[in-house]
Design a protein around this motif. Sequence first.
Motif, short mmCIF file in Angstrom:
data_model
loop_
_atom_site.label_atom_id
_atom_site.label_comp_id
_atom_site.label_asym_id
_atom_site.label_seq_id
_atom_site.Cartn_x
_atom_site.Cartn_y
_atom_site.Cartn_z
N ALA A 28 -27.00 -1.20 -12.03
CA ALA A 28 -25.87 -2.20 -11.57
C ALA A 28 -26.44 -3.12 -10.58
O ALA A 28 -27.22 -2.73 -9.61
CB ALA A 28 -24.88 -1.52 -10.93
N PRO A 29 -26.29 -4.40 -10.91
CA PRO A 29 -26.87 -5.43 -9.75
C PRO A 29 -26.14 -5.63 -8.67
O PRO A 29 -24.61 -5.33 -8.50
CB PRO A 29 -26.85 -6.63 -10.58
CG PRO A 29 -25.58 -6.62 -11.53
CD PRO A 29 -25.60 -5.01 -11.85
N LEU A 30 -26.58 -5.98 -7.42
CA LEU A 30 -25.72 -6.26 -6.21
C LEU A 30 -24.99 -7.68 -6.41
O LEU A 30 -23.95 -7.81 -5.82
CB LEU A 30 -26.87 -6.56 -5.22
CG LEU A 30 -27.45 -5.28 -4.39
CD1 LEU A 30 -28.47 -5.73 -3.40
CD2 LEU A 30 -26.35 -4.50 -3.83
N LYS A 31 -25.66 -8.65 -7.22
CA LYS A 31 -24.91 -9.84 -7.63
C LYS A 31 -24.39 -9.79 -8.89
O LYS A 31 -25.43 -10.30 -9.67
CB LYS A 31 -25.69 -10.99 -7.08
CG LYS A 31 -25.62 -10.89 -5.50
CD LYS A 31 -26.50 -12.06 -5.00
CE LYS A 31 -26.52 -12.33 -3.35
NZ LYS A 31 -27.17 -13.37 -2.99
N PRO A 32 -23.72 -9.27 -9.62
CA PRO A 32 -23.37 -9.47 -10.91
C PRO A 32 -23.00 -10.92 -11.67
O PRO A 32 -22.38 -11.72 -10.68
CB PRO A 32 -22.29 -8.48 -11.26
CG PRO A 32 -21.98 -7.66 -9.98
CD PRO A 32 -22.66 -8.54 -8.97
N PRO A 33 -23.31 -11.13 -12.54
CA PRO A 33 -23.01 -12.60 -13.50
C PRO A 33 -21.37 -12.61 -13.12
O PRO A 33 -20.53 -11.75 -13.41
CB PRO A 33 -23.41 -12.42 -14.95
CG PRO A 33 -24.39 -11.43 -14.74
CD PRO A 33 -24.00 -10.23 -13.72
N GLY A 34 -21.05 -13.72 -12.91
CA GLY A 34 -19.59 -14.21 -12.72
C GLY A 34 -18.90 -13.87 -13.94
O GLY A 34 -17.61 -13.52 -13.83
N ALA A 35 -19.36 -14.09 -15.14
CA ALA A 35 -18.66 -14.03 -16.25
C ALA A 35 -18.15 -12.50 -16.37
O ALA A 35 -17.29 -12.29 -17.03
CB ALA A 35 -19.66 -14.45 -17.34
N GLY A 56 -26.39 1.68 -7.22
CA GLY A 56 -26.49 2.96 -6.58
C GLY A 56 -25.76 3.98 -7.56
O GLY A 56 -25.98 5.14 -7.39
N SER A 57 -25.00 3.52 -8.21
CA SER A 57 -24.05 4.55 -9.20
C SER A 57 -25.00 5.37 -9.98
O SER A 57 -25.95 5.00 -10.75
CB SER A 57 -23.02 3.97 -10.03
OG SER A 57 -22.28 3.16 -9.21
N THR A 58 -24.76 6.64 -10.33
CA THR A 58 -25.58 7.15 -11.03
C THR A 58 -24.73 7.57 -12.81
O THR A 58 -23.94 7.00 -12.93
CB THR A 58 -25.88 8.81 -10.91
OG1 THR A 58 -24.50 9.47 -10.69
CG2 THR A 58 -26.12 8.85 -9.31
N TYR A 59 -25.75 8.01 -13.62
CA TYR A 59 -25.24 8.14 -15.15
C TYR A 59 -24.12 9.18 -14.78
O TYR A 59 -23.16 9.12 -15.67
CB TYR A 59 -26.50 8.61 -16.06
CG TYR A 59 -27.39 7.49 -16.21
CD1 TYR A 59 -26.92 6.69 -17.23
CD2 TYR A 59 -28.61 7.56 -15.49
CE1 TYR A 59 -27.88 5.81 -17.51
CE2 TYR A 59 -29.58 6.45 -15.98
CZ TYR A 59 -29.07 5.60 -16.61
OH TYR A 59 -29.97 4.60 -17.01
N ARG A 112 -16.39 3.54 -7.19
CA ARG A 112 -17.22 3.63 -8.41
C ARG A 112 -17.41 2.27 -9.16
O ARG A 112 -18.26 1.97 -9.65
CB ARG A 112 -16.41 4.58 -9.48
CG ARG A 112 -16.53 6.07 -9.11
CD ARG A 112 -17.98 6.73 -8.93
NE ARG A 112 -17.93 8.04 -8.50
CZ ARG A 112 -18.18 8.42 -7.31
NH1 ARG A 112 -18.78 7.49 -6.18
NH2 ARG A 112 -18.19 9.63 -7.15
N MET A 113 -16.42 1.39 -9.00
CA MET A 113 -16.44 0.06 -9.79
C MET A 113 -16.14 -0.99 -9.01
O MET A 113 -14.81 -0.76 -8.29
CB MET A 113 -15.75 0.11 -10.98
CG MET A 113 -16.20 1.17 -12.01
SD MET A 113 -15.25 1.46 -13.66
CE MET A 113 -13.62 2.10 -13.16
N ILE A 114 -16.29 -2.12 -9.11
CA ILE A 114 -15.72 -3.39 -8.33
C ILE A 114 -15.55 -4.27 -9.57
O ILE A 114 -16.37 -4.48 -10.47
CB ILE A 114 -16.84 -3.97 -7.34
CG1 ILE A 114 -16.26 -5.02 -6.59
CG2 ILE A 114 -18.19 -4.25 -8.05
CD1 ILE A 114 -16.89 -5.01 -5.34
N GLY A 115 -14.43 -5.01 -9.37
CA GLY A 115 -14.05 -6.17 -10.42
C GLY A 115 -12.87 -6.72 -10.21
O GLY A 115 -12.39 -6.77 -9.06
#
Length: 182
Positions: A10-17, A144-147, A122-125
Amino acid sequence: MTDPNGTIPAPLKPPGAWFRELPEGYVAPPEGPLVQIDLQTGRVAALVAPYGECILDGRQGCWTPGMSKTGYEYAHVGSIITAEGETVRTANVGGGINHFDTSLATAASLAADHYANSATRRMIGRYMDVPDVGIMFLGSMYPGSTYMHAFEAMTSALSGDWRWIESMRDHEMVGSQLVNNP
């Protein structure tokens, strides 16, 4: 076999889309799962509440939430910088805690504080209204989230919390969390 303690990319800076658009190939429930996570990227799409379905609130039977009049501003209390450098207001979704106690005062600020518990992130959005589907949460797993975190999220549901906003004379969703059964 994947190590459950291995880290999802999971990226530190996810795509805006990721915060504005349903993922390609998204299949809405009941055909698709409630929480969908791309284990190759950490991208998340989750249904919080389908339109036209009864929401139980523990006090008054049930009611049906409508589209947000504020764009979910009461839930989007954080922010993230996307891969494109855009600052986006966001919400956190966590798990491992109980539903907000509805016997407490119904002030939106108290509920928002409950969902701000950073120990369970766990999630950001962002929440968005998707016509003919319902209220969606779109974003990313935390870096840093795990499977195992992803497995726990994918085997859960999101439960939204709507609070009466006196100035609007209406309910508005102030957050959601991972639960066993909404």
